[in-house]
Design an enzyme around this catalytic site. Structure first.
Site, short mmCIF file in Angstrom:
data_model
loop_
_atom_site.label_atom_id
_atom_site.label_comp_id
_atom_site.label_asym_id
_atom_site.label_seq_id
_atom_site.Cartn_x
_atom_site.Cartn_y
_atom_site.Cartn_z
N VAL A 115 40.87 40.34 35.33
CA VAL A 115 40.62 39.71 34.03
C VAL A 115 40.33 38.23 34.24
O VAL A 115 41.06 37.54 34.94
CB VAL A 115 41.85 39.87 33.11
N CYS A 116 39.26 37.76 33.62
CA CYS A 116 38.91 36.35 33.66
C CYS A 116 39.32 35.72 32.34
O CYS A 116 38.64 35.85 31.33
CB CYS A 116 37.41 36.19 33.88
#
EC number: 2.3.2.-
Length: 187
Positions: A115-116
């Site tokens: 996840v960014c």
């Protein structure tokens, strides 16, 4: 915070007194500062109605839990997306490790579930909490960010052709291929 320590100390004393009364000399597991803070964060959660939290290892393992997000708006509405959280004993001085268990076509989540989200990396501060992270994840589904992508192809489509992006998201969520990648149904 001082009040929380007093409560914990009183709980320890009660547990020790109960164990003495039962004839055993069992000791109470000492909680790390990270566990104490996480316990506080979880007790104060104020989640959107479309988010749920569960503890697959039971309530004794607060450091590993899952959050399910079902967006009620945006491109991903009605999809269900599961995330695992691993919290370090040095929390809140270190951000939790978050992975998406649901394979999703999203500019800010890669196909391996990474996840960014800026608050999970360089913008993490000890004043942030689990509630903030969950709201950040929820926000990724209502406002995907093509400017800070992990899935560069999805980000490019979002920037260049928003209608095609919508089509790809729906195709992926209903169980189908986007390009050469198959996405299991999550709707």
């Amino acid at each position: 915070m001082l009040g929380l320590f007093k409560v914990k100390e009183k709980q320890r004393e009660q547990a020790q007194n109960a164990s003495r009364g039962g004839g055993g000399g069992a000791s109470v597991k000492k909680q790390s500062a990270g566990e104490l803070r996480l316990h506080k964060d979880i007790s104060e959660l104020n989640l959107p109605s479309s988010c749920t939290i569960s503890f697959p290892n039971g309530k004794d393992d607060l450091m590993n839990f899952e959050v399910s997000i079902k967006p009620d708006d945006g491109s991903y509405h009605n999809g269900t997306f599961a995330f695992t959280f691993q919290v370090s004993p040095v929390y809140p001085h270190e951000a939790p490790k978050v992975k998406c268990k649901t394979k999703v076509y999203h500019p800010n989540i890669d196909l391996e579930g990474n996840v960014c989200l800026n608050i999970l990396r360089e913008d993490w501060k000890p004043v942030l909490n689990i509630n903030t992270v969950i709201y950040g994840l929820f926000h990724l589904f209502t406002e995907p960010n093509s400017e800070d992508p992990l899935n560069h192809e999805a980000a490019q489509v979002l920037r260049d052709n928003p209608k095609l992006f919508e089509t790809n998201v729906r195709r992926a969520m209903t169980g189908g291929y986007v390009g050469q990648t198959f996405f299991p149904r999550c709707i």
